[in-house]
Design a protein around this motif. Structure first.
Motif, PDB file in Angstrom:
ATOM      1  N   THR A 105      43.475  40.318  43.261  1.00 17.00           N
ATOM      2  CA  THR A 105      42.378  41.150  42.781  1.00 17.00           C
ATOM      3  C   THR A 105      41.205  40.235  42.483  1.00 17.00           C
ATOM      4  O   THR A 105      41.369  39.207  41.812  1.00 17.00           O
ATOM      5  CB  THR A 105      42.795  41.908  41.497  1.00 17.00           C
ATOM      6  OG1 THR A 105      43.925  42.717  41.807  1.00 17.00           O
ATOM      7  CG2 THR A 105      41.663  42.781  40.986  1.00 17.00           C
ATOM      8  N   ILE A 106      40.032  40.587  42.975  1.00 12.95           N
ATOM      9  CA  ILE A 106      38.858  39.735  42.793  1.00 12.95           C
ATOM     10  C   ILE A 106      38.437  39.725  41.323  1.00 12.95           C
ATOM     11  O   ILE A 106      38.217  40.768  40.717  1.00 12.95           O
ATOM     12  CB  ILE A 106      37.677  40.216  43.658  1.00 12.95           C
ATOM     13  CG1 ILE A 106      38.068  40.188  45.135  1.00 12.95           C
ATOM     14  CG2 ILE A 106      36.438  39.346  43.406  1.00 12.95           C
ATOM     15  CD1 ILE A 106      37.063  40.849  46.052  1.00 12.95           C
ATOM     16  N   LYS A 107      38.343  38.525  40.768  1.00 16.11           N
ATOM     17  CA  LYS A 107      37.904  38.327  39.386  1.00 16.11           C
ATOM     18  C   LYS A 107      36.478  37.781  39.357  1.00 16.11           C
ATOM     19  O   LYS A 107      35.676  38.165  38.522  1.00 16.11           O
ATOM     20  CB  LYS A 107      38.861  37.370  38.674  1.00 16.11           C
ATOM     21  CG  LYS A 107      38.519  37.103  37.236  1.00 16.11           C
ATOM     22  CD  LYS A 107      39.536  36.164  36.609  1.00 16.11           C
ATOM     23  CE  LYS A 107      39.135  35.800  35.196  1.00 16.11           C
ATOM     24  NZ  LYS A 107      40.057  34.825  34.605  1.00 16.11           N
ATOM     25  N   GLU A 108      36.171  36.878  40.285  1.00 13.54           N
ATOM     26  CA  GLU A 108      34.857  36.236  40.334  1.00 13.54           C
ATOM     27  C   GLU A 108      34.341  36.217  41.770  1.00 13.54           C
ATOM     28  O   GLU A 108      35.100  35.951  42.701  1.00 13.54           O
ATOM     29  CB  GLU A 108      34.931  34.791  39.840  1.00 13.54           C
ATOM     30  CG  GLU A 108      35.389  34.641  38.416  1.00 13.54           C
ATOM     31  CD  GLU A 108      35.636  33.182  38.051  1.00 13.54           C
ATOM     32  OE1 GLU A 108      35.596  32.890  36.853  1.00 13.54           O
ATOM     33  OE2 GLU A 108      35.870  32.353  38.950  1.00 13.54           O
ATOM     34  N   LEU A 109      33.050  36.495  41.901  1.00 14.66           N
ATOM     35  CA  LEU A 109      32.363  36.442  43.194  1.00 14.66           C
ATOM     36  C   LEU A 109      31.094  35.642  43.002  1.00 14.66           C
ATOM     37  O   LEU A 109      30.330  35.896  42.061  1.00 14.66           O
ATOM     38  CB  LEU A 109      32.019  37.857  43.667  1.00 14.66           C
ATOM     39  CG  LEU A 109      30.969  37.968  44.788  1.00 14.66           C
ATOM     40  CD1 LEU A 109      31.524  37.425  46.096  1.00 14.66           C
ATOM     41  CD2 LEU A 109      30.519  39.402  44.960  1.00 14.66           C
TER      42      LEU A 109
END
Length: 110
Positions: free
Chosen positions: A76-80
């Motif tokens: 799951t994306i936490k930081e972009l």
């Protein structure tokens, strides 16, 4: 017909992958004089991260954006971040960005 958005489908992979996208005026031989754009995408993935680096050669200017779709992420994306700047992420499966980006970094958990 003017192209406004180019969709890039980015699949997660543990390891590295290289893809290319060629663009020119679609009319004539200007590409022989450098009037083209060759975008190279270097993708590197691991368990909880994905990095996409773009390098461009040629002098052809484009006015489209990229819609980057992330497929098969094992996290799951936490930081972009785009070009080193943290971004808010409203849709965890796709982003729309300028075609001039140099680097996209995703970090997550899962």
């Amino acid at each position: 017909q003017k192209i406004e958005v180019v969709t890039l489908k980015v699949y997660h992979k543990d390891g590295q992958e290289v893809s290319k996208l060629f663009e020119d005026d679609k009319d004539g031989y200007g590409y022989e004089n450098g009037d083209y754009r060759m975008s190279t995408f270097d993708v590197e993935g691991s368990g909880n991260s994905l990095t996409i680096k773009q390098s461009v050669e040629g002098k052809h200017k484009v006015s489209f954006d990229y819609e980057v779709q992330f497929l098969g992420l094992p996290f799951t994306i936490k930081e972009l971040s785009i070009d080193g700047k943290a971004q808010e992420l409203s849709d965890h499966s796709a982003i729309r960005i300028s075609s001039d980006f140099a680097e996209i970094e995703l970090n997550g958990f899962g």
